[in-house]
Design a protein around this motif. Structure first.
Motif, short mmCIF file in Angstrom:
data_model
loop_
_atom_site.label_atom_id
_atom_site.label_comp_id
_atom_site.label_asym_id
_atom_site.label_seq_id
_atom_site.Cartn_x
_atom_site.Cartn_y
_atom_site.Cartn_z
N ALA A 5 0.83 -1.14 -0.12
CA ALA A 5 0.13 0.06 -0.01
C ALA A 5 0.89 1.18 0.02
O ALA A 5 0.62 2.24 -0.55
N ASP A 6 1.96 1.24 1.01
CA ASP A 6 2.68 2.35 0.95
C ASP A 6 3.52 2.68 -0.57
O ASP A 6 3.81 3.82 -0.90
N LEU A 7 4.04 1.54 -1.09
CA LEU A 7 4.63 1.24 -2.47
C LEU A 7 3.86 2.03 -3.55
O LEU A 7 4.01 3.10 -4.40
N LEU A 8 2.51 1.70 -3.59
CA LEU A 8 1.46 2.15 -4.38
C LEU A 8 1.06 3.83 -4.08
O LEU A 8 0.89 4.59 -5.17
N ASP A 9 1.35 4.25 -2.82
CA ASP A 9 1.10 5.45 -2.37
C ASP A 9 2.11 6.47 -3.14
O ASP A 9 1.81 7.63 -3.77
N LEU A 10 3.26 5.91 -3.30
CA LEU A 10 4.48 6.66 -3.80
C LEU A 10 4.33 6.73 -5.53
O LEU A 10 4.88 7.57 -6.06
N ILE A 11 3.77 5.63 -5.77
CA ILE A 11 3.74 5.54 -7.50
C ILE A 11 2.61 6.05 -8.08
O ILE A 11 2.77 6.92 -8.84
N LEU A 12 1.32 5.98 -7.42
CA LEU A 12 0.26 6.56 -8.07
C LEU A 12 0.11 8.12 -7.65
O LEU A 12 0.40 8.42 -6.46
N PRO A 13 -0.80 8.86 -8.23
CA PRO A 13 -1.05 10.22 -7.98
C PRO A 13 -1.78 10.24 -6.84
O PRO A 13 -2.52 9.43 -6.38
N GLU A 14 -1.25 11.22 -5.93
CA GLU A 14 -2.06 11.55 -4.55
C GLU A 14 -3.39 11.95 -4.69
O GLU A 14 -4.03 12.86 -5.56
N HIS A 15 -4.41 10.93 -3.95
CA HIS A 15 -5.76 11.26 -3.61
C HIS A 15 -6.05 11.56 -2.29
O HIS A 15 -5.36 11.49 -1.56
N CYS A 16 -7.26 12.19 -2.12
CA CYS A 16 -7.89 12.50 -0.98
C CYS A 16 -7.75 11.56 0.34
O CYS A 16 -8.02 10.43 0.06
N ALA A 17 -7.08 12.01 1.28
CA ALA A 17 -6.80 10.86 2.31
C ALA A 17 -8.01 10.46 2.86
O ALA A 17 -8.15 9.47 3.77
N GLY A 18 -9.09 11.19 2.65
CA GLY A 18 -10.40 10.66 3.39
C GLY A 18 -11.30 10.08 2.74
O GLY A 18 -11.59 8.72 3.14
N CYS A 19 -11.64 10.22 1.45
CA CYS A 19 -12.43 9.54 0.54
C CYS A 19 -11.66 8.53 -0.56
O CYS A 19 -12.30 7.87 -1.07
N GLY A 20 -10.58 9.16 -1.06
CA GLY A 20 -9.79 8.49 -1.77
C GLY A 20 -10.23 8.70 -3.29
O GLY A 20 -9.80 8.23 -4.32
N LEU A 21 -10.94 9.94 -3.48
CA LEU A 21 -11.53 10.14 -4.77
C LEU A 21 -11.00 11.46 -5.39
O LEU A 21 -10.32 11.20 -6.63
N ALA A 22 -10.56 12.50 -4.94
CA ALA A 22 -10.35 13.67 -5.59
C ALA A 22 -8.76 13.84 -5.50
O ALA A 22 -8.14 13.29 -4.56
N PRO A 23 -8.22 14.28 -6.50
CA PRO A 23 -6.77 14.12 -6.66
C PRO A 23 -6.11 15.16 -5.74
O PRO A 23 -5.60 16.28 -6.36
N VAL A 24 -6.39 15.31 -4.71
CA VAL A 24 -5.95 16.49 -3.65
C VAL A 24 -5.65 15.67 -2.45
O VAL A 24 -5.94 14.71 -2.12
N LEU A 25 -4.82 16.59 -1.58
CA LEU A 25 -4.40 15.75 -0.18
C LEU A 25 -5.64 15.66 0.53
O LEU A 25 -5.88 14.43 1.38
N LEU A 26 -6.62 16.63 0.75
CA LEU A 26 -7.82 16.31 1.28
C LEU A 26 -8.88 17.19 0.63
O LEU A 26 -8.67 18.46 0.46
N CYS A 27 -9.98 16.80 0.18
CA CYS A 27 -10.98 17.32 -0.66
C CYS A 27 -11.85 18.25 0.37
O CYS A 27 -11.73 17.96 1.66
N ASP A 28 -12.60 19.28 -0.06
CA ASP A 28 -13.38 20.13 0.57
C ASP A 28 -14.35 19.32 1.66
O ASP A 28 -14.45 19.74 2.71
N ALA A 29 -15.15 18.36 0.95
CA ALA A 29 -16.09 17.76 1.94
C ALA A 29 -15.29 16.99 3.11
O ALA A 29 -15.84 17.17 4.25
N CYS A 30 -14.25 16.59 3.01
CA CYS A 30 -13.49 15.81 3.88
C CYS A 30 -12.66 16.75 4.87
O CYS A 30 -12.52 16.22 6.12
N ALA A 31 -12.41 17.79 4.43
CA ALA A 31 -11.93 18.73 5.29
C ALA A 31 -12.81 19.49 6.09
O ALA A 31 -12.48 20.13 7.24
N LEU A 32 -14.13 19.54 5.76
CA LEU A 32 -15.10 20.46 6.43
C LEU A 32 -15.06 20.29 7.77
O LEU A 32 -15.34 20.86 8.74
N PRO A 33 -15.28 19.01 8.30
CA PRO A 33 -15.52 18.70 9.63
C PRO A 33 -14.42 19.30 10.62
O PRO A 33 -14.43 19.33 11.77
#
Length: 234
Positions: A5-33
């Motif tokens: 899993a850690d190797l894939l995190d390094l190879i693949l583009p970073e996605h939201c740590a909360g939902c895994g969908l948006a190509p950002v560190l943390l999407c607005d919906a997951c950051a809101l709380p």
């Protein structure tokens, strides 16, 4: 830590740590709380002030904290640390505390003391996860005129079991006498806010509070990012 899993995190583009969908560190919906106001947590053992907290430890936040603590996504320290700063500020609000100018004149600023992680966990992760969040929170507070200092005041006296699978009573027994103050002169008579990332039963905070009070600290309150939800039987 899952190597694949850690190797894939390094190879693949970073996605939201909360939902895994948006190509950002943390999407607005997951950051809101993490951006909401602080509130007193319902979980507080006898003798411990109700911890101030910002959100509930469920859903995306569980994934966010796991990504930060276990999978090396240390950039998440920024949004998590800001949420911790919100909780700390709420814990400090009822108290008359020195301004930045007064602190420079010799008044003691509040000390942020955190519940120490198990040494094995810190070595496995490769970083002191909670210390990183406390550093961010302290920096944010100072920029808003709240002079705080970080004090690494607590240490584990011996080996304790992993708390995850323990009941509330077992957690209290497991942690009884487990923490000690490294240098009582650092905190004796000084205002302290005790911090942790998540409050579950409050056993860790209660043991830390006991140690700090025994050393003469003036415990102003406790603060966490999140609290586990309380489930009531149907």
């Amino acid at each position: 830590m899952n190597f694949l899993a850690d190797l894939l995190d390094l190879i693949l583009p970073e996605h939201c740590a909360g939902c895994g969908l948006a190509p950002v560190l943390l999407c607005d919906a997951c950051a809101l709380p993490l951006q909401g106001p602080a509130r007193p947590a319902r979980t507080a053992p006898e003798g411990l002030p109700p911890p101030w907290t910002v959100t509930t430890y469920e859903g995306p936040l569980r994934a966010i904290l796991a990504a930060y603590k276990e999978h090396g996504r240390t950039a998440l320290a920024a949004p998590l640390g800001e949420a911790l700063a919100t909780a700390v500020k709420a814990a400090l609000t009822p108290h008359h505390l020195p301004t930045t100018r007064e602190a420079h004149r010799g008044h003691d600023p509040p000390s942020l003391v955190w519940v120490p992680s198990r040494r094995l966990a810190t070595r496995r992760r490769g970083h002191d996860a909670l210390r990183g969040l406390v550093d961010v929170a302290a920096q944010r507070l100072r920029t808003t005129g709240v002079p705080v200092i970080c004090v690494d005041a607590l240490r584990q006296r011996g080996r304790v079991a992993d708390q995850a699978a323990l009941t509330a009573r077992e957690r209290t027994t497991n942690l009884a006498g487990a923490l000690d103050v490294t240098s009582p002169t650092q905190i004796a008579g000084r205002p302290v806010v005790l911090v942790d990332d998540v409050v579950t039963t409050g056993a860790s905070l209660a043991e830390a509070a006991r140690s700090l009070r025994k050393a003469g600290a003036d415990l102003l309150g406790t603060a966490t990012i999140a609290a586990t939800p309380r489930h009531h039987p149907a």
